[in-house]
Design a protein around this motif. Structure first.
Motif, mmCIF file in Angstrom:
data_model
loop_
_atom_site.group_PDB
_atom_site.id
_atom_site.type_symbol
_atom_site.label_atom_id
_atom_site.label_comp_id
_atom_site.label_asym_id
_atom_site.label_seq_id
_atom_site.Cartn_x
_atom_site.Cartn_y
_atom_site.Cartn_z
ATOM 1 N N LEU A 277 38.805 -100.301 87.634
ATOM 2 C CA LEU A 277 37.753 -101.113 87.149
ATOM 3 C C LEU A 277 36.846 -100.366 86.316
ATOM 4 C CD1 LEU A 277 36.934 -104.139 86.864
ATOM 5 C CD2 LEU A 277 35.293 -103.978 88.820
ATOM 6 N N GLY A 278 36.391 -99.330 86.746
ATOM 7 C CA GLY A 278 35.314 -98.731 85.919
ATOM 8 C C GLY A 278 36.063 -98.183 84.401
ATOM 9 N N VAL A 279 37.290 -97.786 84.837
ATOM 10 C CA VAL A 279 38.224 -97.577 83.513
ATOM 11 C C VAL A 279 38.327 -98.708 82.556
ATOM 12 C CG1 VAL A 279 40.279 -96.545 82.615
ATOM 13 C CG2 VAL A 279 39.360 -95.561 84.708
ATOM 14 N N TRP A 280 38.450 -99.710 82.929
ATOM 15 C CA TRP A 280 38.924 -100.965 82.118
ATOM 16 C C TRP A 280 37.364 -101.235 81.634
ATOM 17 C CZ3 TRP A 280 41.998 -103.310 79.665
ATOM 18 C CH2 TRP A 280 41.851 -104.788 79.245
ATOM 19 N N LEU A 281 36.408 -101.097 82.156
ATOM 20 C CA LEU A 281 35.195 -101.688 81.797
ATOM 21 C C LEU A 281 34.694 -100.498 80.632
ATOM 22 C CD1 LEU A 281 33.155 -102.791 84.931
ATOM 23 C CD2 LEU A 281 34.312 -104.273 83.144
ATOM 24 N N ALA A 282 35.094 -99.488 80.788
ATOM 25 C CA ALA A 282 34.681 -98.591 79.682
ATOM 26 C C ALA A 282 35.543 -98.760 78.481
ATOM 27 C CB ALA A 282 35.021 -96.989 80.183
ATOM 28 N N LEU A 283 36.759 -99.314 78.690
ATOM 29 C CA LEU A 283 37.563 -99.665 77.557
ATOM 30 C C LEU A 283 36.891 -100.780 76.877
ATOM 31 C CD1 LEU A 283 41.223 -99.062 78.829
ATOM 32 C CD2 LEU A 283 39.937 -97.618 77.055
ATOM 33 N N VAL A 284 36.485 -101.698 77.712
ATOM 34 C CA VAL A 284 36.017 -103.211 77.302
ATOM 35 C C VAL A 284 34.789 -102.700 76.275
ATOM 36 C CG1 VAL A 284 34.936 -105.128 77.928
ATOM 37 C CG2 VAL A 284 36.952 -104.610 78.954
ATOM 38 N N ALA A 285 33.844 -101.904 77.079
ATOM 39 C CA ALA A 285 32.571 -101.418 76.118
ATOM 40 C C ALA A 285 32.842 -100.941 74.726
ATOM 41 C CB ALA A 285 31.841 -100.625 77.076
ATOM 42 N N ALA A 286 33.939 -99.870 74.680
ATOM 43 C CA ALA A 286 34.231 -99.313 73.581
ATOM 44 C C ALA A 286 34.804 -100.178 72.355
ATOM 45 C CB ALA A 286 35.181 -98.169 73.598
ATOM 46 N N SER A 287 35.864 -101.384 73.059
ATOM 47 C CA SER A 287 36.471 -102.362 72.186
ATOM 48 C C SER A 287 35.361 -103.261 71.672
ATOM 49 C CB SER A 287 37.279 -103.117 72.989
ATOM 50 O OG SER A 287 38.399 -102.134 73.509
ATOM 51 N N VAL A 288 34.437 -103.820 72.374
ATOM 52 C CA VAL A 288 33.431 -104.530 72.006
ATOM 53 C C VAL A 288 32.465 -103.895 70.845
ATOM 54 C CG1 VAL A 288 31.241 -105.717 72.658
ATOM 55 C CG2 VAL A 288 33.238 -105.971 73.965
ATOM 56 N N ALA A 289 32.135 -102.590 71.018
ATOM 57 C CA ALA A 289 31.411 -101.982 70.167
ATOM 58 C C ALA A 289 32.092 -101.933 68.756
ATOM 59 C CB ALA A 289 30.941 -100.486 70.712
ATOM 60 N N TRP A 290 33.398 -101.598 68.712
ATOM 61 C CA TRP A 290 34.304 -101.199 67.521
ATOM 62 C C TRP A 290 34.241 -102.624 66.806
ATOM 63 C CZ3 TRP A 290 38.461 -103.569 65.334
ATOM 64 C CH2 TRP A 290 38.721 -102.949 64.108
ATOM 65 N N VAL A 291 34.511 -103.672 67.394
ATOM 66 C CA VAL A 291 34.676 -105.069 66.813
ATOM 67 C C VAL A 291 33.137 -105.455 66.237
ATOM 68 C CG1 VAL A 291 34.962 -107.493 67.320
ATOM 69 C CG2 VAL A 291 36.542 -105.973 68.100
ATOM 70 N N ALA A 292 32.176 -105.356 67.056
ATOM 71 C CA ALA A 292 31.055 -105.689 66.360
ATOM 72 C C ALA A 292 30.384 -104.732 65.352
ATOM 73 C CB ALA A 292 29.858 -105.199 67.651
ATOM 74 N N TYR A 293 30.784 -103.590 65.150
ATOM 75 C CA TYR A 293 30.716 -102.576 64.146
ATOM 76 C C TYR A 293 31.567 -103.255 62.817
ATOM 77 C CZ TYR A 293 30.764 -98.510 60.966
ATOM 78 O OH TYR A 293 30.447 -97.852 59.840
ATOM 79 N N ASP A 294 32.889 -103.480 63.137
ATOM 80 C CA ASP A 294 33.793 -104.044 62.072
ATOM 81 C C ASP A 294 33.361 -105.408 61.499
ATOM 82 O OD1 ASP A 294 36.501 -103.568 60.874
ATOM 83 O OD2 ASP A 294 36.380 -105.808 61.482
ATOM 84 N N LEU A 295 32.683 -106.268 62.503
ATOM 85 C CA LEU A 295 32.405 -107.426 61.996
ATOM 86 C C LEU A 295 30.930 -107.375 61.216
ATOM 87 C CD1 LEU A 295 32.501 -109.591 65.166
ATOM 88 C CD2 LEU A 295 33.716 -110.059 62.950
ATOM 89 N N ARG A 296 30.141 -106.380 61.295
ATOM 90 C CA ARG A 296 28.801 -106.148 60.807
ATOM 91 C C ARG A 296 29.261 -105.455 59.452
ATOM 92 N NH1 ARG A 296 25.100 -102.013 60.697
ATOM 93 N NH2 ARG A 296 26.309 -100.839 62.371
ATOM 94 N N THR A 297 30.026 -104.589 59.414
ATOM 95 C CA THR A 297 30.074 -103.744 58.001
ATOM 96 C C THR A 297 31.473 -104.189 57.190
ATOM 97 O OG1 THR A 297 31.809 -102.153 59.128
ATOM 98 C CG2 THR A 297 29.327 -101.701 59.339
ATOM 99 N N LYS A 298 32.437 -104.754 57.802
ATOM 100 C CA LYS A 298 33.504 -105.096 57.021
ATOM 101 C C LYS A 298 33.995 -106.589 56.808
ATOM 102 C CE LYS A 298 35.847 -100.397 57.418
ATOM 103 N NZ LYS A 298 37.050 -99.920 58.130
ATOM 104 N N ASN A 299 33.371 -107.384 57.775
ATOM 105 C CA ASN A 299 33.679 -108.914 57.884
ATOM 106 C C ASN A 299 32.365 -109.856 58.189
ATOM 107 O OD1 ASN A 299 36.810 -109.362 58.042
ATOM 108 N ND2 ASN A 299 36.406 -107.467 58.931
ATOM 109 N N SER A 300 31.345 -109.270 57.477
ATOM 110 C CA SER A 300 30.055 -110.015 57.904
ATOM 111 C C SER A 300 30.167 -111.406 57.121
ATOM 112 C CB SER A 300 28.933 -109.007 57.095
ATOM 113 O OG SER A 300 28.959 -108.880 55.863
ATOM 114 N N HIS A 301 31.106 -111.559 56.290
ATOM 115 C CA HIS A 301 31.104 -112.882 55.487
ATOM 116 C C HIS A 301 31.669 -114.131 56.576
ATOM 117 C CE1 HIS A 301 35.281 -111.510 55.883
ATOM 118 N NE2 HIS A 301 35.816 -112.517 55.829
ATOM 119 N N MET A 302 31.921 -113.770 57.876
ATOM 120 C CA MET A 302 32.663 -114.684 58.793
ATOM 121 C C MET A 302 31.048 -115.391 59.334
ATOM 122 S SD MET A 302 35.266 -113.239 61.257
ATOM 123 C CE MET A 302 36.765 -112.476 60.484
ATOM 124 N N ALA A 303 31.556 -116.885 59.445
ATOM 125 C CA ALA A 303 30.273 -117.656 60.049
ATOM 126 C C ALA A 303 29.936 -116.915 61.578
ATOM 127 C CB ALA A 303 30.847 -119.085 60.391
#
Length: 227
Positions: free
Chosen positions: A16-42
Motif C-alpha cells: 500500500l505504501g508503494v502504491w501511495l507513493a506512486l499516487v503522490a508522484a502522479s498527482v504532483a505531476w498532473v497538478a504541475y502539468d495543469l498549472r504550466t501547460k494546461n491552465s486554460h482548462m476550467a
C-alpha cells in the motif's frame, strides 16, 4: 511474481505504501502539468483530473495524457469516452470513499448496508461532478440536469456495480486497520472506471452524451480564437 505473492503484496502495508507513493508522484505531476501547460482548462475540469489521478495513480496519468490535455494530436471517440468517464469517476470516488468510511468506520454495518450507502453517495457526488463543469461552461442548470440524468445514471450504475462488487469481494472481511481495506478500495475504483468506459463509448456514439469538450477547443475558447 506468483498470484499468491501478488495477493500477499496487496494485503500488506508495504504494498500500500508503494502504491501511495506512486499516487503522490502522479498527482504532483498532473497538478504541475495543469498549472504550466494546461491552465486554460476550467477549474472544475482541472479538479476532475486531479481526483481521477488521486484514485488511480499512474493509470490516471495515462488516461489524462491520452485524452485530457491540449497536447493530444487529435480527438476521437475513445478519448471522448475517457473524458466522459473521468467526470463521473471523480465524483463517484469521493462518494465511494466517504461511503465505506461512514459505513464501516462509523456505523460498523455489514456489506449490504455498506454497498447501499456507498452507491447513494457515489451517485450524488458523481452526478454533481458532471453538472458542475457543464454549468461552469455556460449550460443552464435545468438543461444540464435534463441532459445528464439518463446518461449519467447509466454510467454511474455500471461503474459502481463493478467497483462495489470488487471491493466487497476483495476487502469485505477486512477492517480499516488492515492494508487490504484500502488496497481493495483503490483496486475497485480503477476497475470501476474501466468498466464504465465502454458504456460511455456507447452513450456518446448514440448521442446520449456529448463526450465533454475537446481540450484543444478549451484552449482556443480561453484565448478567444477558434480552433
Amino acid at each position: 511474481m506468483s498470484l499468491d505473492q501478488l495477493q500477499a503484496f496487496i494485503d500488506s502495508w508495504v504494498g500500500l505504501g508503494v502504491w501511495l507513493a506512486l499516487v503522490a508522484a502522479s498527482v504532483a505531476w498532473v497538478a504541475y502539468d495543469l498549472r504550466t501547460k494546461n491552465s486554460h482548462m476550467a477549474s472544475m475540469m482541472q479538479w476532475v483530473w486531479i481526483l481521477t489521478v488521486l484514485y488511480s495513480g499512474p493509470i490516471g496519468v495515462l488516461i489524462y495524457r491520452y485524452s485530457g490535455r491540449r497536447q493530444i494530436p487529435a480527438d476521437n471517440l475513445k478519448r471522448k469516452g475517457f473524458r466522459s468517464v473521468a467526470h463521473c469517476y471523480s465524483g463517484c470516488g469521493i462518494g465511494e470513499i466517504l461511503g465505506v468510511i461512514i459505513a464501516v468506520g462509523i456505523f460498523a454495518v455489514g456489506n449490504a448496508w455498506t454497498a447501499a450507502i456507498t452507491f447513494i453517495l457515489a451517485y450524488v457526488f458523481g452526478f454533481a461532478l458532471n453538472l458542475g463543469p457543464m454549468m461552469q461552461s455556460g449550460t443552464p442548470f435545468m438543461q444540464a440536469l435534463k441532459g445528464a440524468f439518463l446518461a449519467e445514471t447509466i454510467s454511474i450504475a455500471v461503474m459502481e456495480f463493478v467497483a462495489i462488487t470488487v471491493d466487497i469481494n476483495l476487502g469485505g472481511q477486512s477492517t480499516m486497520s488492515d492494508a487490504l481495506f484500502w488496497a481493495s478500495l483503490y483496486i475497485s475504483l480503477s476497475l470501476g472506471l474501466f468498466a464504465a468506459w465502454p458504456a460511455n463509448l456507447l452513450l456518446i456514439k448514440f448521442g446520449l452524451k456529448g463526450g465533454m469538450a475537446d481540450p484543444r477547443d478549451m484552449e482556443a475558447a480561453a484565448s478567444g480564437h477558434c480552433h
